[in-house]
Motif scaffolding. Structure first.
Motif, PDB file in Angstrom:
ATOM      1  N   CYS A   1      -2.489  75.942  26.991  1.00  0.00           N
ATOM      2  CA  CYS A   1      -3.063  75.636  26.405  1.00  0.00           C
ATOM      3  C   CYS A   1      -3.676  76.481  25.511  1.00  0.00           C
ATOM      4  O   CYS A   1      -3.639  76.193  24.163  1.00  0.00           O
ATOM      5  CB  CYS A   1      -4.397  75.678  27.175  1.00  0.00           C
ATOM      6  N   PHE A   2      -2.664  77.628  26.115  1.00  0.00           N
ATOM      7  CA  PHE A   2      -2.752  79.015  24.929  1.00  0.00           C
ATOM      8  C   PHE A   2      -1.759  79.082  23.357  1.00  0.00           C
ATOM      9  O   PHE A   2      -2.457  79.811  22.491  1.00  0.00           O
ATOM     10  CB  PHE A   2      -2.247  80.336  25.930  1.00  0.00           C
ATOM     11  N   ASP A   3      -0.411  78.771  23.884  1.00  0.00           N
ATOM     12  CA  ASP A   3       0.228  79.338  22.928  1.00  0.00           C
ATOM     13  C   ASP A   3       0.556  77.721  22.357  1.00  0.00           C
ATOM     14  O   ASP A   3       2.095  77.734  21.508  1.00  0.00           O
ATOM     15  CB  ASP A   3       1.461  79.832  24.035  1.00  0.00           C
ATOM     16  N   SER A   4       0.914  76.955  22.814  1.00  0.00           N
ATOM     17  CA  SER A   4       1.561  76.075  22.351  1.00  0.00           C
ATOM     18  C   SER A   4       0.867  75.199  21.167  1.00  0.00           C
ATOM     19  O   SER A   4      -0.055  75.242  20.749  1.00  0.00           O
ATOM     20  CB  SER A   4       2.219  74.584  23.684  1.00  0.00           C
ATOM     21  N   ASP A   5       1.850  74.023  20.252  1.00  0.00           N
ATOM     22  CA  ASP A   5       1.111  73.694  18.935  1.00  0.00           C
ATOM     23  C   ASP A   5       0.800  71.985  19.672  1.00  0.00           C
ATOM     24  O   ASP A   5       1.172  70.920  19.965  1.00  0.00           O
ATOM     25  CB  ASP A   5       2.283  72.730  18.104  1.00  0.00           C
ATOM     26  N   LEU A   6      -1.166  72.386  19.697  1.00  0.00           N
ATOM     27  CA  LEU A   6      -1.530  71.491  20.472  1.00  0.00           C
ATOM     28  C   LEU A   6      -1.524  69.765  19.893  1.00  0.00           C
ATOM     29  O   LEU A   6      -1.636  68.999  19.664  1.00  0.00           O
ATOM     30  CB  LEU A   6      -3.356  71.979  20.627  1.00  0.00           C
ATOM     31  N   SER A   7      -1.477  70.451  18.249  1.00  0.00           N
ATOM     32  CA  SER A   7      -1.812  68.651  17.483  1.00  0.00           C
ATOM     33  C   SER A   7      -0.234  68.114  17.957  1.00  0.00           C
ATOM     34  O   SER A   7      -0.236  67.268  16.769  1.00  0.00           O
ATOM     35  CB  SER A   7      -1.620  69.645  15.723  1.00  0.00           C
ATOM     36  N   ALA A   8       0.819  68.501  17.971  1.00  0.00           N
ATOM     37  CA  ALA A   8       2.125  67.774  18.463  1.00  0.00           C
ATOM     38  C   ALA A   8       1.852  67.039  19.528  1.00  0.00           C
ATOM     39  O   ALA A   8       1.829  65.869  19.593  1.00  0.00           O
ATOM     40  CB  ALA A   8       3.532  68.982  18.529  1.00  0.00           C
ATOM     41  N   PHE A   9       1.367  67.966  20.926  1.00  0.00           N
ATOM     42  CA  PHE A   9       0.550  66.926  21.668  1.00  0.00           C
ATOM     43  C   PHE A   9       0.110  66.008  21.460  1.00  0.00           C
ATOM     44  O   PHE A   9       0.345  64.986  22.682  1.00  0.00           O
ATOM     45  CB  PHE A   9       0.131  68.026  22.857  1.00  0.00           C
ATOM     46  N   TYR A  10      -1.197  66.498  21.260  1.00  0.00           N
ATOM     47  CA  TYR A  10      -2.087  65.012  20.857  1.00  0.00           C
ATOM     48  C   TYR A  10      -1.859  64.002  19.521  1.00  0.00           C
ATOM     49  O   TYR A  10      -3.201  63.993  18.866  1.00  0.00           O
ATOM     50  CB  TYR A  10      -3.768  66.109  20.050  1.00  0.00           C
ATOM     51  N   LYS A  11      -0.465  64.887  19.392  1.00  0.00           N
ATOM     52  CA  LYS A  11      -1.090  62.957  18.375  1.00  0.00           C
ATOM     53  C   LYS A  11      -1.117  62.081  17.920  1.00  0.00           C
ATOM     54  O   LYS A  11      -0.734  61.523  19.267  1.00  0.00           O
ATOM     55  CB  LYS A  11       0.911  63.130  17.846  1.00  0.00           C
ATOM     56  N   GLY A  12      -1.620  61.164  17.509  1.00  0.00           N
ATOM     57  CA  GLY A  12      -2.095  59.267  17.444  1.00  0.00           C
ATOM     58  C   GLY A  12      -3.884  60.192  18.415  1.00  0.00           C
ATOM     59  O   GLY A  12      -3.884  59.344  18.536  1.00  0.00           O
ATOM     60  N   LEU A  13      -3.947  61.064  18.883  1.00  0.00           N
ATOM     61  CA  LEU A  13      -5.281  61.143  19.831  1.00  0.00           C
ATOM     62  C   LEU A  13      -6.470  62.015  18.931  1.00  0.00           C
ATOM     63  O   LEU A  13      -7.392  62.844  19.751  1.00  0.00           O
ATOM     64  CB  LEU A  13      -5.329  61.904  21.066  1.00  0.00           C
ATOM     65  N   ARG A  14      -5.819  62.737  17.413  1.00  0.00           N
ATOM     66  CA  ARG A  14      -6.827  63.359  17.047  1.00  0.00           C
ATOM     67  C   ARG A  14      -6.728  62.710  15.948  1.00  0.00           C
ATOM     68  O   ARG A  14      -6.067  62.419  14.936  1.00  0.00           O
ATOM     69  CB  ARG A  14      -6.293  64.308  16.315  1.00  0.00           C
ATOM     70  N   TRP A  15      -8.463  61.831  15.213  1.00  0.00           N
ATOM     71  CA  TRP A  15      -9.072  61.323  13.746  1.00  0.00           C
ATOM     72  C   TRP A  15      -8.691  62.433  12.509  1.00  0.00           C
ATOM     73  O   TRP A  15      -8.960  63.776  13.439  1.00  0.00           O
ATOM     74  CB  TRP A  15      -9.806  60.698  13.807  1.00  0.00           C
ATOM     75  N   ALA A  16      -8.467  61.695  11.319  1.00  0.00           N
ATOM     76  CA  ALA A  16      -8.246  62.914  10.920  1.00  0.00           C
ATOM     77  C   ALA A  16      -9.706  63.755  10.201  1.00  0.00           C
ATOM     78  O   ALA A  16      -9.154  65.102  10.105  1.00  0.00           O
ATOM     79  CB  ALA A  16      -8.575  62.213   9.127  1.00  0.00           C
ATOM     80  N   SER A  17     -10.954  64.224  10.442  1.00  0.00           N
ATOM     81  CA  SER A  17     -11.667  64.535  10.316  1.00  0.00           C
ATOM     82  C   SER A  17     -12.313  64.999  11.666  1.00  0.00           C
ATOM     83  O   SER A  17     -13.466  65.930  11.626  1.00  0.00           O
ATOM     84  CB  SER A  17     -12.951  64.596   9.760  1.00  0.00           C
ATOM     85  N   TRP A  18     -11.144  65.391  12.765  1.00  0.00           N
ATOM     86  CA  TRP A  18     -11.881  65.602  14.114  1.00  0.00           C
ATOM     87  C   TRP A  18     -11.904  66.660  14.256  1.00  0.00           C
ATOM     88  O   TRP A  18     -12.581  67.222  15.367  1.00  0.00           O
ATOM     89  CB  TRP A  18     -10.927  65.512  15.750  1.00  0.00           C
ATOM     90  N   ASP A  19     -11.724  68.546  13.419  1.00  0.00           N
ATOM     91  CA  ASP A  19     -12.341  69.855  14.170  1.00  0.00           C
ATOM     92  C   ASP A  19     -13.542  70.058  13.491  1.00  0.00           C
ATOM     93  O   ASP A  19     -13.818  70.840  13.126  1.00  0.00           O
ATOM     94  CB  ASP A  19     -11.013  70.030  13.312  1.00  0.00           C
ATOM     95  N   GLN A  20     -13.945  68.579  12.026  1.00  0.00           N
ATOM     96  CA  GLN A  20     -15.650  68.816  11.915  1.00  0.00           C
ATOM     97  C   GLN A  20     -16.132  68.072  13.027  1.00  0.00           C
ATOM     98  O   GLN A  20     -17.695  69.175  12.633  1.00  0.00           O
ATOM     99  CB  GLN A  20     -15.662  68.323  11.242  1.00  0.00           C
ATOM    100  N   PHE A  21     -15.903  67.907  13.853  1.00  0.00           N
ATOM    101  CA  PHE A  21     -16.763  67.185  15.426  1.00  0.00           C
ATOM    102  C   PHE A  21     -17.272  68.141  16.492  1.00  0.00           C
ATOM    103  O   PHE A  21     -17.876  68.082  17.357  1.00  0.00           O
ATOM    104  CB  PHE A  21     -16.493  66.515  15.070  1.00  0.00           C
ATOM    105  N   ILE A  22     -15.874  69.459  16.029  1.00  0.00           N
ATOM    106  CA  ILE A  22     -15.615  69.922  17.884  1.00  0.00           C
ATOM    107  C   ILE A  22     -16.651  71.071  18.415  1.00  0.00           C
ATOM    108  O   ILE A  22     -17.126  71.532  19.180  1.00  0.00           O
ATOM    109  CB  ILE A  22     -14.100  69.878  18.028  1.00  0.00           C
ATOM    110  N   ALA A  23     -16.930  72.212  17.260  1.00  0.00           N
ATOM    111  CA  ALA A  23     -17.464  73.628  17.329  1.00  0.00           C
ATOM    112  C   ALA A  23     -18.577  73.824  18.173  1.00  0.00           C
ATOM    113  O   ALA A  23     -18.448  74.314  18.939  1.00  0.00           O
ATOM    114  CB  ALA A  23     -17.223  74.328  15.830  1.00  0.00           C
ATOM    115  N   ASN A  24     -19.875  73.064  17.858  1.00  0.00           N
ATOM    116  CA  ASN A  24     -21.083  72.551  19.076  1.00  0.00           C
ATOM    117  C   ASN A  24     -20.734  71.629  19.570  1.00  0.00           C
ATOM    118  O   ASN A  24     -21.913  70.975  20.842  1.00  0.00           O
ATOM    119  CB  ASN A  24     -21.795  72.520  17.932  1.00  0.00           C
ATOM    120  N   LEU A  25     -19.515  71.417  20.439  1.00  0.00           N
ATOM    121  CA  LEU A  25     -19.743  70.099  21.203  1.00  0.00           C
ATOM    122  C   LEU A  25     -19.422  70.411  22.516  1.00  0.00           C
ATOM    123  O   LEU A  25     -19.191  71.183  22.670  1.00  0.00           O
ATOM    124  CB  LEU A  25     -18.211  69.416  21.478  1.00  0.00           C
ATOM    125  N   ASP A  26     -20.952  69.765  23.439  1.00  0.00           N
ATOM    126  CA  ASP A  26     -21.097  69.686  24.308  1.00  0.00           C
ATOM    127  C   ASP A  26     -19.835  69.469  25.473  1.00  0.00           C
ATOM    128  O   ASP A  26     -19.287  68.443  25.417  1.00  0.00           O
ATOM    129  CB  ASP A  26     -21.932  69.074  25.268  1.00  0.00           C
TER     130      ASP A  26
END
Length: 252
Positions: A178-203
């Motif tokens: 979780c700390f050191d890996s390429d999470l974008s590779a692990f989550y390939k196909g599970l992140r939509w194009a603008s995912w990072d705009q919705f996460i910062a304040n996510l409950d």
């Protein structure tokens, strides 16, 4: 996903002690708090050198003690140290949530979250133990026999298959991942194009549900799916029900 885990860890992890659950009686809090050789200092080193953004949520002392006691795991172990010393850990701006003893941003702790799902009463031996999840509706668990023969390894309930996928790594290795890996590779196909705009304040108690379902043929392209925030508890229960239905349909 599996291959990423196989190549991630380049050294042997010897400090980790598996979670030790109660056999006949609940151990006291004093027995569970290891002041001689706790795992937390090592976890702190990992946090300090993490490649991904890691946010440690401050624990409430009383709640941390309750969670540790209810989980019946020593602070000598990585799991126990995270429960006792954190309210949880948010990775990648909260995309990935590692459960601890609970906080205002992550209102769930390990024993409470598992009660009614993998255990009925505190001190019970689980078949598997839910320890982390992500915004896409995936769940991570330590296997204690219900998921496979590789005891104490981490499995991932993938939202795009509803299968428990073995990650060939123990809990400590999972935290490093979780700390050191390429999470974008692990989550390939599970992140939509603008995912990072919705996460910062996510409950931290909510996750995204997608339509069409990601595990369906129509839901293969996540950018073409609609998404809705739902309670993580509801999504987990729904996924388990759907998983059973899909397995029953295959057998027919």
């Amino acid at each position: 996903m599996k291959q990423i885990f196989r190549t991630l860890i380049l050294f042997s992890l010897t400090i980790f002690s598996p979670a030790v659950f109660a056999q006949n009686k609940m151990q006291s809090l004093e027995e569970l708090i290891n002041n001689t050789d706790p795992a937390w200092p090592l976890v702190q080193k990992w946090i300090g050198s993490a490649k991904n953004k890691v946010e440690v949520l401050a624990p409430d002392s009383a709640k941390a003690k309750d969670a540790l006691y209810n989980m019946q795991v020593s602070t000598y172990s990585t799991l126990g140290s995270i429960i006792y010393n954190t309210g949880g850990i948010m990775v990648d701006n909260g995309w990935l949530r590692i459960l601890g003893s609970g906080s205002t941003r992550l209102k769930r702790n390990v024993p409470e979250w598992n009660k009614g799902k993998t255990i009925q009463e505190y001190g019970d031996k689980p078949g598997y133990l839910l320890v982390a999840d992500d915004a896409a509706g995936g769940f991570f668990a330590i296997n204690y026999g219900a998921l496979g023969s590789d005891l104490k390894n981490i499995y991932y309930l993938a939202p795009n298959s509803l299968n428990w996928e073995p990650l060939n790594a123990g809990y400590g290795e999972f935290i490093l991942f979780c700390f050191d890996s390429d999470l974008s590779a692990f989550y390939k196909g599970l992140r939509w194009a603008s995912w990072d705009q919705f996460i910062a304040n996510l409950d931290g108690s909510k996750s995204y549900s997608f339509r069409p379902y990601l595990w369906s043929e129509e839901g293969k392209d996540i950018d073409k799916c609609t998404r809705k925030l739902v309670p993580t508890d509801d999504l987990y229960k729904f996924n388990i029900v759907k998983q059973k239905e899909l397995k029953a349909a295959v057998k027919e």
